[in-house]
Design a protein around this motif. Structure first.
Motif, short mmCIF file in Angstrom:
data_model
loop_
_atom_site.label_atom_id
_atom_site.label_comp_id
_atom_site.label_asym_id
_atom_site.label_seq_id
_atom_site.Cartn_x
_atom_site.Cartn_y
_atom_site.Cartn_z
N ALA A 275 -36.11 -17.48 19.36
CA ALA A 275 -34.90 -18.19 18.92
C ALA A 275 -33.66 -17.64 19.63
O ALA A 275 -32.82 -18.41 20.11
CB ALA A 275 -34.75 -18.08 17.40
N ALA A 276 -33.57 -16.31 19.72
CA ALA A 276 -32.40 -15.68 20.37
C ALA A 276 -32.31 -16.10 21.83
O ALA A 276 -31.23 -16.43 22.33
CB ALA A 276 -32.49 -14.17 20.26
N ARG A 277 -33.45 -16.13 22.52
CA ARG A 277 -33.44 -16.51 23.95
C ARG A 277 -33.13 -18.00 24.14
O ARG A 277 -32.48 -18.38 25.11
CB ARG A 277 -34.80 -16.18 24.58
N ALA A 278 -33.63 -18.82 23.21
CA ALA A 278 -33.36 -20.26 23.30
C ALA A 278 -31.87 -20.54 23.10
O ALA A 278 -31.29 -21.36 23.81
CB ALA A 278 -34.18 -21.01 22.25
N ARG A 279 -31.26 -19.83 22.16
CA ARG A 279 -29.81 -20.00 21.93
C ARG A 279 -29.03 -19.61 23.18
O ARG A 279 -28.07 -20.27 23.57
CB ARG A 279 -29.34 -19.12 20.76
N ARG A 280 -29.46 -18.50 23.79
CA ARG A 280 -28.78 -18.01 25.00
C ARG A 280 -28.90 -19.05 26.13
O ARG A 280 -27.93 -19.32 26.82
CB ARG A 280 -29.43 -16.69 25.43
N LEU A 281 -30.09 -19.61 26.28
CA LEU A 281 -30.31 -20.61 27.33
C LEU A 281 -29.41 -21.83 27.09
O LEU A 281 -28.81 -22.37 28.01
CB LEU A 281 -31.79 -21.04 27.38
#
Length: 499
Positions: A332-338
């Motif tokens: 989730a954290a990486r998807a938000r960053r992307l």
């Protein structure tokens, strides 16, 4: 508010000397904006798309803004006389009654031209107050260091709240009026009408599948399941590349980009490395067998095709994360960053059973899968993107006469079926028929097998076993195993059929 309203009882000397910081606010701007709205209701529409009652600092101002907004939306006139009937008559603002306060707001109103500027100032101050709240929570939790919230979880939680604040201007949930929901639904229908193929969702690039599903709908969790060898990763890869390759950005008024067609795709490849995934896509696009690419068994013409294809693919917005055993919180954290850095329209996770949950549910695999699917569903809604999550099926399929998958075959948890908006099964009868080939070509059953093989060769079924907003049924596709490519069947005699 006026001076009288701001007077407070004097504090004891020792408390009064302590440094006190008031949360950022501008009551004069709020008064000016409300005055402009009460004098000319058009001022409300200049700020209503971004300013909500919760953004105002003073509780009475919130109430006035909310009541005035409701009156204006009903097509009536909001002025001091009509608004005061919805407020408590016995409330006092310093020495003034509420009715007198409303009259003063209107009397001292500024020009409607300034309404939007005041609205923006109020909104920015509300964001600053939200940032302070998030910051205070971060500091307090970091000081307390609770056992159930290690630093990594604190970072992910802070990142989630900051992302929500950046995306929507609010850091908590809350109810949405039905009027807003209706407006969104009409908006979606309008976009579908203008988009290629008239789809309400994002096109998969496979027309027969789009025909049944209307494309991939935003915030949907789409489970794509199948036994090993059925081609679920191939289908997911095909769809991901089709969407990324047809991406057409459209500039929004605020300077950001939105996809008119196609979209930016994030692909979590927990099973394969990014090179293996890229090899599959190159093979599919160039029609050069992936096994030949790996062995280097290719002609010069094929090599030139590969180079040309790779140059074209460099422009495609497809981002691959190959971290194995990733947790739902990290994903989730990486998807938000992307989404913040590059944009994001579709997420693919290959596959659910390779993800890990939190340590709390570590002892029980069913609970862990439940946590993962619930987390994926929540992430899809938060980011407003469809998530295609691949899943394995139980071995029960192999022991049945009819090898077609059913919802009960989804492995390890009923939550997969429950949380999914769409469940797709990939089924290739060719795979099973091929394994039944008689050893002796003179065997009388050999001709029968050959006929059956001819019937199923190069085809695949995508079974739509569940769909919240459309029919279930089966879509027949063509499958070229050497290029791992799914496509629409050229033969029109193969039709879709519904359950």
């Amino acid at each position: 508010m006026n001076d009288a309203a701001r007077k407070l009882a004097p504090l004891p000397k020792d408390q009064a000397d302590q440094h006190y910081r008031e949360a950022p606010n501008n009551l004069e701007a709020e008064q000016a904006l409300l005055g402009a709205i009460l004098v000319n209701n058009d001022a409300f529409y200049r700020v209503s798309d971004f300013l909500k009652p919760v953004h105002l600092y003073e509780p009475l101002h919130r109430k006035i803004f909310e009541v005035a907004g409701e009156i204006i939306r009903m097509g009536k006139t909001a002025n001091p006389v009509t608004v005061k009937t919805f407020l408590k008559a016995d409330d006092k603002v310093g020495d003034l009654t509420v009715a007198q306060y409303l009259a003063r707001l209107a009397a001292e109103a500024v020009s409607i031209i300034n309404a939007e500027d005041y609205g923006r100032a109020i909104y920015d101050l509300a964001l600053r107050r939200s940032l302070i709240t998030i910051g205070e929570d971060m500091v307090n939790i970091a000081f307390d260091a609770p056992l159930d919230m290690p630093p990594q979880s604190q970072i992910e939680d802070a990142e989630r709240r900051l992302f929500e604040l950046a995306e929507t201007g609010r850091y908590d949930g809350g109810f949405q009026s039905f009027n807003d929901a209706v407006a969104l639904a009409i908006d979606m229908a309008g976009q579908a009408f203008e988009r290629d193929g008239h789809l309400s969702g994002i096109s998969t690039g496979i027309h027969s599948l789009d025909g049944k599903m209307g494309g991939l709908q935003r915030s949907d969790l789409i489970i794509l399941a199948g036994r090993p060898g059925m081609g679920k990763t191939s289908l997911a890869t095909n769809i991901a590349y089709n969407i990324a390759a047809s991406y057409e950005p459209e500039v929004q008024p605020d300077g950001s980009f939105k996809a008119r067609n196609g979209g930016v795709v994030g692909f979590y490849s927990l099973e394969m490395s990014s090179e293996q995934l890229a090899t599959r896509i190159i093979s599919e696009q160039t029609e050069v067998s992936s096994s030949k690419i790996r062995r280097g068994d290719i002609s010069e013409a094929d090599f030139e095709k590969l180079v040309a294809c790779s140059q074209m693919m460099q422009k495609v917005p497809l981002y691959i994360d190959q971290t194995g055993g990733i947790s739902i919180a990290q994903l989730a954290a990486r998807a938000r960053r992307l989404k913040r850095q590059r944009g994001l329209d579709v997420l693919v996770v290959d596959y659910v059973q390779l993800m890990s949950g939190s340590k709390k549910s570590g002892e029980n695999r069913v609970q862990e899968i439940t946590e993962i699917t619930t987390g994926l569903k929540a992430l899809g809604k938060e980011l407003n993107v469809p998530i295609i999550a691949l899943s394995q099926l139980s071995r029960a399929v192999e022991s049945r006469e009819d090898k077609r998958p059913q919802l009960s075959d989804l492995r390890e948890s009923g939550s997969i079926e429950q949380d999914a908006d769409v469940v797709l099964f990939v089924f290739r009868e060719e795979y099973y028929v091929k394994n039944m080939e008689p050893r002796d070509e003179l065997d009388p059953k050999y001709e029968e097998w050959k006929m059956q093989m001819e019937r199923v060769k190069g085809t695949a079924d995508v079974i739509i076993a569940k769909q919240r907003h459309g029919p279930t049924g089966t879509v027949k596709l063509a499958f070229q195993s050497e290029f791992t490519r799914f496509s629409d069947l050229a033969d029109p005699s193969f039709t879709q059929y519904e359950h």
